[in-house]
Design a protein around this motif. Structure first.
Motif, PDB file in Angstrom:
ATOM      1  N   SER A 123       0.568  -1.291   0.254  1.00 25.42           N
ATOM      2  CA  SER A 123      -0.483  -0.004   0.323  1.00 25.42           C
ATOM      3  C   SER A 123       0.706   1.074  -0.222  1.00 25.42           C
ATOM      4  CB  SER A 123      -0.757  -0.177   1.580  1.00 25.42           C
ATOM      5  OG  SER A 123       0.419   0.280   2.749  1.00 25.42           O
ATOM      6  N   ILE A 124       0.053   2.618  -0.286  1.00 21.61           N
ATOM      7  CA  ILE A 124       0.936   3.425  -0.327  1.00 21.61           C
ATOM      8  C   ILE A 124       1.355   4.208   1.162  1.00 21.61           C
ATOM      9  CG2 ILE A 124       0.717   6.056  -0.427  1.00 21.61           C
ATOM     10  CD1 ILE A 124      -1.351   5.070  -2.711  1.00 21.61           C
ATOM     11  N   GLN A 125       0.881   3.554   2.286  1.00 24.37           N
ATOM     12  CA  GLN A 125       1.196   3.809   3.582  1.00 24.37           C
ATOM     13  C   GLN A 125       2.239   2.693   3.552  1.00 24.37           C
ATOM     14  OE1 GLN A 125      -2.263   2.445   2.637  1.00 24.37           O
ATOM     15  NE2 GLN A 125      -2.344   5.418   3.521  1.00 24.37           N
ATOM     16  N   GLU A 126       2.081   1.541   3.202  1.00 28.75           N
ATOM     17  CA  GLU A 126       3.811   0.733   3.356  1.00 28.75           C
ATOM     18  C   GLU A 126       4.460   0.998   2.594  1.00 28.75           C
ATOM     19  OE1 GLU A 126       1.568  -4.173   4.126  1.00 28.75           O
ATOM     20  OE2 GLU A 126       1.531  -2.472   2.143  1.00 28.75           O
ATOM     21  N   ILE A 127       4.987   1.940   1.784  1.00 26.60           N
ATOM     22  CA  ILE A 127       6.024   2.172   1.093  1.00 26.60           C
ATOM     23  C   ILE A 127       6.877   3.552   1.900  1.00 26.60           C
ATOM     24  CG2 ILE A 127       6.679   3.457  -1.004  1.00 26.60           C
ATOM     25  CD1 ILE A 127       4.950   1.640  -2.461  1.00 26.60           C
ATOM     26  N   ASP A 128       5.324   4.226   1.945  1.00 31.01           N
ATOM     27  CA  ASP A 128       5.484   5.440   2.387  1.00 31.01           C
ATOM     28  C   ASP A 128       6.942   4.689   4.735  1.00 31.01           C
ATOM     29  OD1 ASP A 128       4.849   7.261   1.682  1.00 31.01           O
ATOM     30  OD2 ASP A 128       3.129   7.692   2.365  1.00 31.01           O
ATOM     31  N   SER A 129       6.219   3.691   5.267  1.00 32.10           N
ATOM     32  CA  SER A 129       6.688   3.915   6.299  1.00 32.10           C
ATOM     33  C   SER A 129       8.123   3.344   6.030  1.00 32.10           C
ATOM     34  CB  SER A 129       5.888   2.420   7.175  1.00 32.10           C
ATOM     35  OG  SER A 129       4.823   2.991   7.207  1.00 32.10           O
ATOM     36  N   ILE A 130       8.381   2.639   4.859  1.00 36.31           N
ATOM     37  CA  ILE A 130       9.826   1.418   4.468  1.00 36.31           C
ATOM     38  C   ILE A 130      10.583   2.840   4.621  1.00 36.31           C
ATOM     39  CG2 ILE A 130      10.589   0.376   2.851  1.00 36.31           C
ATOM     40  CD1 ILE A 130       8.292  -1.673   2.390  1.00 36.31           C
ATOM     41  N   ILE A 131      10.249   3.763   3.288  1.00 31.15           N
ATOM     42  CA  ILE A 131      11.146   4.597   3.283  1.00 31.15           C
ATOM     43  C   ILE A 131      11.506   5.408   4.090  1.00 31.15           C
ATOM     44  CG2 ILE A 131      11.365   6.978   2.101  1.00 31.15           C
ATOM     45  CD1 ILE A 131      10.099   5.258  -0.384  1.00 31.15           C
ATOM     46  N   GLN A 132      10.846   5.792   5.127  1.00 30.13           N
ATOM     47  CA  GLN A 132      10.687   6.694   6.686  1.00 30.13           C
ATOM     48  C   GLN A 132      11.254   6.132   7.312  1.00 30.13           C
ATOM     49  OE1 GLN A 132       7.058   7.345   8.353  1.00 30.13           O
ATOM     50  NE2 GLN A 132       6.529   8.412   6.518  1.00 30.13           N
ATOM     51  N   ALA A 133      12.033   4.356   7.084  1.00 33.15           N
ATOM     52  CA  ALA A 133      12.755   3.420   8.175  1.00 33.15           C
ATOM     53  C   ALA A 133      14.132   3.649   7.988  1.00 33.15           C
ATOM     54  CB  ALA A 133      12.829   2.078   7.872  1.00 33.15           C
ATOM     55  N   ILE A 134      14.445   4.642   6.637  1.00 39.48           N
ATOM     56  CA  ILE A 134      15.505   5.082   5.936  1.00 39.48           C
ATOM     57  C   ILE A 134      16.727   5.766   7.144  1.00 39.48           C
ATOM     58  CG2 ILE A 134      17.596   5.693   4.709  1.00 39.48           C
ATOM     59  CD1 ILE A 134      14.876   5.252   2.226  1.00 39.48           C
ATOM     60  N   ASN A 144      19.917   5.121  -0.341  1.00 37.70           N
ATOM     61  CA  ASN A 144      18.534   4.304  -0.308  1.00 37.70           C
ATOM     62  C   ASN A 144      17.346   5.155  -0.290  1.00 37.70           C
ATOM     63  OD1 ASN A 144      20.965   2.874   0.077  1.00 37.70           O
ATOM     64  ND2 ASN A 144      20.300   2.206   2.314  1.00 37.70           N
ATOM     65  N   ARG A 145      17.255   5.871  -0.223  1.00 36.06           N
ATOM     66  CA  ARG A 145      15.714   7.185  -0.337  1.00 36.06           C
ATOM     67  C   ARG A 145      16.173   7.335  -1.462  1.00 36.06           C
ATOM     68  NH1 ARG A 145      14.678  12.577   2.407  1.00 36.06           N
ATOM     69  NH2 ARG A 145      16.398  13.867   1.200  1.00 36.06           N
ATOM     70  N   ALA A 146      16.904   7.426  -2.463  1.00 33.43           N
ATOM     71  CA  ALA A 146      16.527   7.761  -3.596  1.00 33.43           C
ATOM     72  C   ALA A 146      17.059   6.649  -4.723  1.00 33.43           C
ATOM     73  CB  ALA A 146      18.080   8.652  -4.767  1.00 33.43           C
ATOM     74  N   ILE A 147      16.814   5.562  -4.447  1.00 36.71           N
ATOM     75  CA  ILE A 147      16.301   4.140  -5.010  1.00 36.71           C
ATOM     76  C   ILE A 147      15.597   3.697  -4.903  1.00 36.71           C
ATOM     77  CG2 ILE A 147      17.813   1.079  -4.344  1.00 36.71           C
ATOM     78  CD1 ILE A 147      20.087   2.495  -4.073  1.00 36.71           C
ATOM     79  N   LEU A 148      14.891   3.935  -3.393  1.00 34.82           N
ATOM     80  CA  LEU A 148      13.044   3.139  -3.248  1.00 34.82           C
ATOM     81  C   LEU A 148      12.503   4.148  -4.340  1.00 34.82           C
ATOM     82  CD1 LEU A 148      13.501   1.722   0.721  1.00 34.82           C
ATOM     83  CD2 LEU A 148      13.580   0.788  -1.676  1.00 34.82           C
ATOM     84  N   GLU A 149      13.283   5.117  -3.820  1.00 35.61           N
ATOM     85  CA  GLU A 149      11.818   6.290  -4.302  1.00 35.61           C
ATOM     86  C   GLU A 149      11.967   6.180  -6.098  1.00 35.61           C
ATOM     87  OE1 GLU A 149       9.818   8.131  -3.282  1.00 35.61           O
ATOM     88  OE2 GLU A 149      10.019   8.790  -1.554  1.00 35.61           O
ATOM     89  N   THR A 150      12.660   6.050  -6.692  1.00 36.33           N
ATOM     90  CA  THR A 150      12.670   5.966  -7.979  1.00 36.33           C
ATOM     91  C   THR A 150      12.680   4.077  -8.172  1.00 36.33           C
ATOM     92  OG1 THR A 150      15.308   6.919  -7.586  1.00 36.33           O
ATOM     93  CG2 THR A 150      14.776   5.506 -10.125  1.00 36.33           C
ATOM     94  N   ILE A 172      16.617  -3.657   1.103  1.00 31.93           N
ATOM     95  CA  ILE A 172      14.903  -3.707   0.544  1.00 31.93           C
ATOM     96  C   ILE A 172      14.859  -4.845   2.190  1.00 31.93           C
ATOM     97  CG2 ILE A 172      13.322  -4.185  -0.006  1.00 31.93           C
ATOM     98  CD1 ILE A 172      14.079  -3.850  -2.632  1.00 31.93           C
ATOM     99  N   LYS A 173      15.347  -5.890   2.250  1.00 28.01           N
ATOM    100  CA  LYS A 173      14.839  -6.687   3.127  1.00 28.01           C
ATOM    101  C   LYS A 173      14.631  -6.367   4.720  1.00 28.01           C
ATOM    102  CE  LYS A 173      15.555 -10.891   4.487  1.00 28.01           C
ATOM    103  NZ  LYS A 173      16.349 -11.112   6.112  1.00 28.01           N
ATOM    104  N   GLN A 174      16.290  -5.395   4.498  1.00 25.59           N
ATOM    105  CA  GLN A 174      16.292  -4.963   6.559  1.00 25.59           C
ATOM    106  C   GLN A 174      15.426  -3.577   6.976  1.00 25.59           C
ATOM    107  OE1 GLN A 174      20.510  -3.817   5.557  1.00 25.59           O
ATOM    108  NE2 GLN A 174      21.074  -5.773   6.879  1.00 25.59           N
TER     109      GLN A 174
END
Length: 299
Positions: free
Chosen positions: A114-125, A135-141, A228-230
């Protein structure tokens, strides 16, 4: 004709005529090598030219004892393509797998975020580290452009056309396409380039590669999976997430928000619209809303 000669000819055909990557070629020829080894183990003198349907069915049956239907289907498809090549080259007149049916595998919908889950993963960086900005640039891309992991790690600085709002992607079979990129993703890439990458010393072969590791080399597929796993574990998301999950989510979210399936197909770089349909994991609630909104008999 010997098996090794046939394999070499097929490799050259896949590399030169079809322009496939070495990774893809290895996948195409893996099951042919399995057949060749199986024939040797069974003291068979069958060659690529005279091997029969019965012999191949015996091979598939033996492997199938420890193999799921999906893997069996892949073997049949790969061997069928190999023997079609031999027919095309004039070595055979018939394909021994022409009448062999693949087992029914069904269609498994891919996992999505979900959009919320993607936001949570990126916020965990952890943005306090240089790797965090990268890593933020990688996941956003990955999410913003729907890239394959192989396309991400080979993305070059010279492929970035930010003024036009596009990046150039080299996909399967060295086929190129232009994918739109949003302002937010451009911003994160530029932060990484201007604050992190500019202080690195890229290796000569990675001078134009966008995303680098600490030693100045390009990243590997395995490294992207690990990142991504971490982050997924850190965000407390209990799903089997891979780089491809971001690609699935990209397609699904576009479709749910009204994007045209053909446009999604072009952005993903799919030759067939059927492949795109598999990627677009649409929840039934969304389909219900579409029916209620657009069908004349819905009310």
């Amino acid at each position: 004709m010997k098996w090794q000669q046939a394999l070499n000819d097929y490799n050259n055909y896949l590399r030169i005529e079809r322009g496939l990557s070495e990774n893809t070629i290895q996948n195409y020829t893996l099951d042919i090598r399995k057949l060749y080894i199986w024939l040797e183990d069974n003291a068979s003198e069958d060659s690529p030219i005279n091997i029969t349907e019965e012999r191949i069915l015996q091979f598939i049956y033996d492997l199938g004892k420890t193999m799921n239907p999906k893997s069996q289907s892949r073997i049949i498809s790969g061997l069928r393509g190999f023997f079609n090549f031999l027919i095309f080259e004039g070595y055979r007149t018939t394909n021994p797998l022409e009448l062999v049916e693949s087992p029914k595998t069904g269609r498994k919908l891919p996992d999505t975020l979900s959009i919320q889950e993607i936001d949570s993963i990126i916020q965990a960086i952890d943005l306090a580290t240089p790797q965090g900005e990268r890593n933020r640039a990688i996941l956003e891309t990955l999410y913003a452009c729907g890239l394959r992991v192989s396309e991400l790690i080979t993305l070059k600085i010279s492929d970035l056309f930010f003024e036009e709002g596009f990046i150039k992607i080299t996909g399967k079979g060295n086929k190129q396409r232009f994918v739109p990129i949003g302002d937010n993703t451009i911003k994160y890439i530029e932060i990484y380039r201007s604050e992190i990458r500019v202080h690195q010393q890229p290796k000569p072969e990675a001078k134009d590669t966008l995303f680098l590791n600490r030693r100045g080399n390009g990243l590997t597929r395995a490294m992207i999976f690990t990142i991504i796993k971490q982050l997924t574990e850190k965000a407390g998301i209990n799903k089997a997430i891979s780089p491809h999950t971001f690609r699935h989510s990209f397609a699904t979210h576009l479709l749910e928000n009204g994007a045209d399936l053909r446009a999604i197909q072009q952005m993903l770089g799919h030759e067939s619209i059927t492949t795109t349909e598999i990627y677009t994991h649409v929840e039934t609630s969304h389909l219900t809303r579409v029916m209620q909104k657009f069908h004349p008999r819905s009310n």
